[in-house]
Write a protein that holds these residues in place. Structure first.
Motif, PDB file in Angstrom:
ATOM      1  N   LEU A   1       0.830  -1.198   0.000  1.00 33.71           N
ATOM      2  CA  LEU A   1       0.000   0.000   0.000  1.00 33.71           C
ATOM      3  C   LEU A   1       0.870   1.257   0.000  1.00 33.71           C
ATOM      4  O   LEU A   1       0.543   2.247  -0.676  1.00 33.71           O
ATOM      5  N   LEU A   2       1.983   1.217   0.713  1.00 29.98           N
ATOM      6  CA  LEU A   2       2.910   2.352   0.681  1.00 29.98           C
ATOM      7  C   LEU A   2       3.520   2.530  -0.705  1.00 29.98           C
ATOM      8  O   LEU A   2       3.743   3.654  -1.146  1.00 29.98           O
ATOM      9  N   MET A   3       3.806   1.422  -1.409  1.00 31.19           N
ATOM     10  CA  MET A   3       4.328   1.529  -2.766  1.00 31.19           C
ATOM     11  C   MET A   3       3.324   2.214  -3.685  1.00 31.19           C
ATOM     12  O   MET A   3       3.711   2.934  -4.606  1.00 31.19           O
ATOM     13  N   ALA A   4       2.047   2.004  -3.442  1.00 27.60           N
ATOM     14  CA  ALA A   4       0.999   2.573  -4.296  1.00 27.60           C
ATOM     15  C   ALA A   4       0.636   4.002  -3.911  1.00 27.60           C
ATOM     16  O   ALA A   4      -0.149   4.642  -4.620  1.00 27.60           O
ATOM     17  N   THR A   5       1.192   4.506  -2.830  1.00 33.66           N
ATOM     18  CA  THR A   5       0.881   5.863  -2.379  1.00 33.66           C
ATOM     19  C   THR A   5       2.175   6.654  -2.225  1.00 33.66           C
ATOM     20  O   THR A   5       2.677   7.231  -3.186  1.00 33.66           O
ATOM     21  N   ARG A   6       2.731   6.628  -1.043  1.00 32.48           N
ATOM     22  CA  ARG A   6       3.949   7.380  -0.746  1.00 32.48           C
ATOM     23  C   ARG A   6       5.119   6.960  -1.641  1.00 32.48           C
ATOM     24  O   ARG A   6       5.897   7.790  -2.109  1.00 32.48           O
ATOM     25  N   GLY A   7       5.253   5.646  -1.887  1.00 33.71           N
ATOM     26  CA  GLY A   7       6.346   5.153  -2.711  1.00 33.71           C
ATOM     27  C   GLY A   7       6.224   5.589  -4.156  1.00 33.71           C
ATOM     28  O   GLY A   7       7.223   5.923  -4.799  1.00 33.71           O
ATOM     29  N   GLY A   8       5.005   5.583  -4.684  1.00 33.15           N
ATOM     30  CA  GLY A   8       4.803   6.051  -6.048  1.00 33.15           C
ATOM     31  C   GLY A   8       5.148   7.516  -6.190  1.00 33.15           C
ATOM     32  O   GLY A   8       5.761   7.935  -7.181  1.00 33.15           O
ATOM     33  N   ALA A   9       4.767   8.316  -5.179  1.00 32.45           N
ATOM     34  CA  ALA A   9       5.105   9.739  -5.209  1.00 32.45           C
ATOM     35  C   ALA A   9       6.620   9.932  -5.182  1.00 32.45           C
ATOM     36  O   ALA A   9       7.166  10.758  -5.919  1.00 32.45           O
ATOM     37  N   ALA A  10       7.305   9.153  -4.355  1.00 29.47           N
ATOM     38  CA  ALA A  10       8.767   9.263  -4.274  1.00 29.47           C
ATOM     39  C   ALA A  10       9.414   8.890  -5.600  1.00 29.47           C
ATOM     40  O   ALA A  10      10.391   9.518  -6.031  1.00 29.47           O
ATOM     41  N   ALA A  11       8.884   7.861  -6.267  1.00 27.65           N
ATOM     42  CA  ALA A  11       9.433   7.451  -7.565  1.00 27.65           C
ATOM     43  C   ALA A  11       9.306   8.575  -8.590  1.00 27.65           C
ATOM     44  O   ALA A  11      10.141   8.690  -9.498  1.00 27.65           O
ATOM     45  N   LEU A  12       8.276   9.403  -8.455  1.00 32.14           N
ATOM     46  CA  LEU A  12       8.068  10.536  -9.359  1.00 32.14           C
ATOM     47  C   LEU A  12       8.800  11.794  -8.892  1.00 32.14           C
ATOM     48  O   LEU A  12       8.715  12.840  -9.556  1.00 32.14           O
ATOM     49  N   GLY A  13       9.471  11.701  -7.757  1.00 37.37           N
ATOM     50  CA  GLY A  13      10.155  12.868  -7.230  1.00 37.37           C
ATOM     51  C   GLY A  13       9.216  13.897  -6.653  1.00 37.37           C
ATOM     52  O   GLY A  13       9.515  15.090  -6.626  1.00 37.37           O
ATOM     53  N   ARG A  14       8.074  13.444  -6.132  1.00 35.89           N
ATOM     54  CA  ARG A  14       7.068  14.341  -5.588  1.00 35.89           C
ATOM     55  C   ARG A  14       6.878  14.058  -4.092  1.00 35.89           C
ATOM     56  O   ARG A  14       6.674  12.916  -3.681  1.00 35.89           O
ATOM     57  N   GLY A  15       6.901  15.103  -3.277  1.00 34.84           N
ATOM     58  CA  GLY A  15       6.635  14.960  -1.861  1.00 34.84           C
ATOM     59  C   GLY A  15       5.304  15.539  -1.442  1.00 34.84           C
ATOM     60  O   GLY A  15       4.963  15.520  -0.261  1.00 34.84           O
ATOM     61  N   ASP A  16       4.541  16.035  -2.414  1.00 33.87           N
ATOM     62  CA  ASP A  16       3.286  16.719  -2.103  1.00 33.87           C
ATOM     63  C   ASP A  16       2.057  15.894  -2.453  1.00 33.87           C
ATOM     64  O   ASP A  16       0.928  16.401  -2.399  1.00 33.87           O
ATOM     65  N   ILE A  17       2.223  14.638  -2.794  1.00 37.98           N
ATOM     66  CA  ILE A  17       1.114  13.726  -3.079  1.00 37.98           C
ATOM     67  C   ILE A  17       1.445  12.374  -2.451  1.00 37.98           C
ATOM     68  O   ILE A  17       2.547  12.150  -1.965  1.00 37.98           O
ATOM     69  N   GLY A  18       0.476  11.461  -2.446  1.00 39.10           N
ATOM     70  CA  GLY A  18       0.719  10.122  -1.925  1.00 39.10           C
ATOM     71  C   GLY A  18       0.725  10.024  -0.419  1.00 39.10           C
ATOM     72  O   GLY A  18       1.035   8.976   0.147  1.00 39.10           O
ATOM     73  N   THR A  19       0.355  11.092   0.275  1.00 41.51           N
ATOM     74  CA  THR A  19       0.312  11.117   1.732  1.00 41.51           C
ATOM     75  C   THR A  19      -0.731  12.130   2.162  1.00 41.51           C
ATOM     76  O   THR A  19      -1.095  13.031   1.391  1.00 41.51           O
ATOM     77  N   LEU A  20      -1.207  12.005   3.392  1.00 43.30           N
ATOM     78  CA  LEU A  20      -2.146  12.972   3.952  1.00 43.30           C
ATOM     79  C   LEU A  20      -1.483  13.820   5.026  1.00 43.30           C
ATOM     80  O   LEU A  20      -2.153  14.353   5.921  1.00 43.30           O
TER      81      LEU A  20
ATOM     82  N   PRO B   1       0.269  17.158   6.596  1.00 48.13           N
ATOM     83  CA  PRO B   1       0.010  18.576   6.362  1.00 48.13           C
ATOM     84  C   PRO B   1       0.937  19.155   5.294  1.00 48.13           C
ATOM     85  O   PRO B   1       2.135  18.890   5.270  1.00 48.13           O
ATOM     86  N   GLY B   2       0.339  19.956   4.400  1.00 48.63           N
ATOM     87  CA  GLY B   2       1.076  20.561   3.306  1.00 48.63           C
ATOM     88  C   GLY B   2       0.914  19.835   1.996  1.00 48.63           C
ATOM     89  O   GLY B   2       1.107  20.426   0.928  1.00 48.63           O
ATOM     90  N   ALA B   3       0.589  18.555   2.049  1.00 47.89           N
ATOM     91  CA  ALA B   3       0.365  17.794   0.819  1.00 47.89           C
ATOM     92  C   ALA B   3      -0.975  18.178   0.210  1.00 47.89           C
ATOM     93  O   ALA B   3      -1.884  18.656   0.898  1.00 47.89           O
ATOM     94  N   TRP B   4      -1.105  17.971  -1.095  1.00 46.50           N
ATOM     95  CA  TRP B   4      -2.396  18.180  -1.740  1.00 46.50           C
ATOM     96  C   TRP B   4      -3.409  17.207  -1.159  1.00 46.50           C
ATOM     97  O   TRP B   4      -3.079  16.045  -0.888  1.00 46.50           O
ATOM     98  N   ALA B   5      -4.631  17.680  -0.968  1.00 48.09           N
ATOM     99  CA  ALA B   5      -5.687  16.843  -0.390  1.00 48.09           C
ATOM    100  C   ALA B   5      -6.283  15.947  -1.458  1.00 48.09           C
ATOM    101  O   ALA B   5      -7.416  16.133  -1.913  1.00 48.09           O
ATOM    102  N   ASP B   6      -5.489  14.974  -1.899  1.00 47.65           N
ATOM    103  CA  ASP B   6      -5.943  13.916  -2.803  1.00 47.65           C
ATOM    104  C   ASP B   6      -6.330  12.746  -1.911  1.00 47.65           C
ATOM    105  O   ASP B   6      -5.458  12.053  -1.353  1.00 47.65           O
ATOM    106  N   VAL B   7      -7.624  12.523  -1.754  1.00 43.22           N
ATOM    107  CA  VAL B   7      -8.133  11.629  -0.724  1.00 43.22           C
ATOM    108  C   VAL B   7      -9.133  10.659  -1.336  1.00 43.22           C
ATOM    109  O   VAL B   7      -9.932  11.045  -2.198  1.00 43.22           O
TER     110      VAL B   7
END
Length: 454
Positions: free
Chosen positions: A352-371, A373-379
């Motif tokens: 599940l982390l690979m499909a959320t936080r890990g996917g964002a990290a693979a794209l070089g993004r820290g503002d998605i894939g997590t809830l 504070p500061g991340a986009w509210a993609d829920v």
């Protein structure tokens, strides 16, 4: 092309409090919050995620949405060709290269901008209904794909694809991406829904000069480069004999000096894996597509052991043939466990982390894939009104995650918000009309496949 959301009315509509019995923020500790709250600010970002007992007071103007079930970040799809929905099922039961050269590339040669536009709403709808809020897209006619995605409401990292073709030179395609980024910026649209990237198809379909030029353009703009890497053993043995490996070539051309996403990355040596790790290259692991096309099984455990940033992708709807990242989680777990003969080789929590936080990290993004504070509210909101949650939510965390990942998956997704804006309500899209989307795809399929006789 740019669509900016700055009006007061829209900002007021974004702010809200989401309250649910369980919240999975996909933070670094993988917290499981019981009786949790996600607060969305006026910009569409998370301002608070935590226990409801500790939640700050909210203004009376902020609606409180009380949900039954589970809230978690939208899934991050690390490698997709979603506009290929008109080609779903075409040329099935073939290995990758014959499938590409005999079926897909001839059909895509007939593709019009309108066909790419027609394919994306249906792909976007399917992804949103599966809880995917972000997808890293590689395809032609990028502006048409982006326009369709903006209507659907999902988040897209758009990498226009280019090859070395006599009638479609890579230089013109590269210059067009440069011009687009310089005109509209790297990110734009409501909630920065669109990010522009470079999409050199692969090392075997482009000369070394093209890869070097791509590295230069991307570095100058801080852009992600999205490329197929070592997907099959049959990929140009001459290239490997000259350069050692595809990752070595990418390193030699400077592509690893910037943000790089390697799709598939199946046939890698230990040296290749170290190169990816040392250069912070992201990998999109696509177990379903790789298995269907008999391309091989990526060395997921070795990649993870080397701390390579790995996300999950489905590949295109013509090669998988769906856009379901929950299925990829299950396949990733099963293949990793079978290869290692170890049931702990990849757990439900890790998948599940690979499909959320890990996917964002693979794209070089820290503002998605997590809830956080500061991340986009993609829920996404997952309902528990199904047989997969027969024991309810008052179970151990491990059982809860097993029921979610192994059992419920896409079937449980009910509601989706992107940058605080609701885009799916009770499984129904608020931006795509399904019947019209299917009709448009049918017409495009008839056109694109009309010349296929093989």
């Amino acid at each position: 092309m740019r669509r900016v959301c700055s009006c007061v009315e829209l900002n007021l509509r974004l702010a809200r409090r989401l309250h649910a019995p369980v919240v999975l923020p996909a933070d670094s500790k993988f917290s499981v919050l019981r009786d949790g709250v996600v607060d969305v600010d006026d910009e569409g970002r998370v301002s608070y995620c935590g226990p409801s007992a500790d939640a700050p007071p909210v203004s009376a103007r902020v609606p409180v949405v009380r949900l039954t079930g589970i809230l978690l970040p939208g899934l991050v799809h690390a490698h997709a060709h979603s506009s290929m929905t008109p080609l779903r099922g075409a040329g099935g039961d073939r290995p990758l290269l014959p499938w590409l050269t005999k079926v897909i590339w001839p059909a895509e040669a007939r593709m019009r901008a309108a066909d790419a536009h027609a394919g994306m709403p249906l792909g976007s709808l399917e992804m949103l209904q599966h809880g995917i809020t972000t997808s890293a897209e590689m395809y032609m006619h990028g502006e048409s794909v982006v326009a369709a995605a903006l209507t659907a409401g999902n988040r897209v990292l758009m990498a226009p694809a280019y090859f070395d073709r006599p009638d479609e030179g890579w230089r013109g395609a590269l210059a067009a991406i440069d011009k687009w980024i310089d005109a509209d910026g790297l990110r734009f649209g409501p909630g920065e829904r669109i990010e522009l990237c470079y999409g050199p198809h692969s090392a075997y379909s482009l000369p070394k000069e093209a890869l070097s030029a791509t590295a230069d353009s991307a570095a100058a703009r801080g852009a992600l480069v999205h490329i197929h890497v070592a997907e099959t053993e049959a990929e140009d043995p001459a290239l490997r004999s000259v350069h050692g490996s595809v990752p070595q070539l990418l390193s030699d051309t400077g592509l690893m000096d910037g943000r790089l996403l390697a799709a598939h990355a199946v046939h890698l040596s230990g040296h290749d894996i170290r190169l990816l790790a040392d250069n912070n290259v992201g990998v999109a692991h696509c177990p379903g597509s790789n298995a269907k096309l008999a391309s091989g099984v990526a060395k997921l455990s070795a990649l993870r052991a080397a701390s390579v940033r790995v996300g999950l992708g489905t590949d295109g709807p013509a090669s998988n043939d769906d856009l379901d990242l929950w299925e990829e989680m299950r396949l990733a777990m099963m293949f990793a466990r079978t290869a290692a003969r170890d049931p702990l080789a990849l757990t439900a929590q890790e998948a599940l982390l690979m499909a959320t936080r890990g996917g964002a990290a693979a794209l070089g993004r820290g503002d998605i894939g997590t809830l956080e504070p500061g991340a986009w509210a993609d829920v996404i909101h997952v309902s528990v009104d199904g047989p997969y949650f027969a024991a309810g939510l008052d179970v151990a965390d491990e059982q809860l995650l097993a029921n979610l990942v192994w059992g419920a998956g896409a079937r449980g997704v009910q509601d989706v918000w992107v940058a605080g804006e609701q885009v799916l309500a009770r499984k129904h899209s608020l931006g795509v009309e399904p019947i019209e989307a299917r009709r448009a795809v049918g017409l495009s399929a008839a056109h694109m496949l009309s010349g296929n006789t093989d």
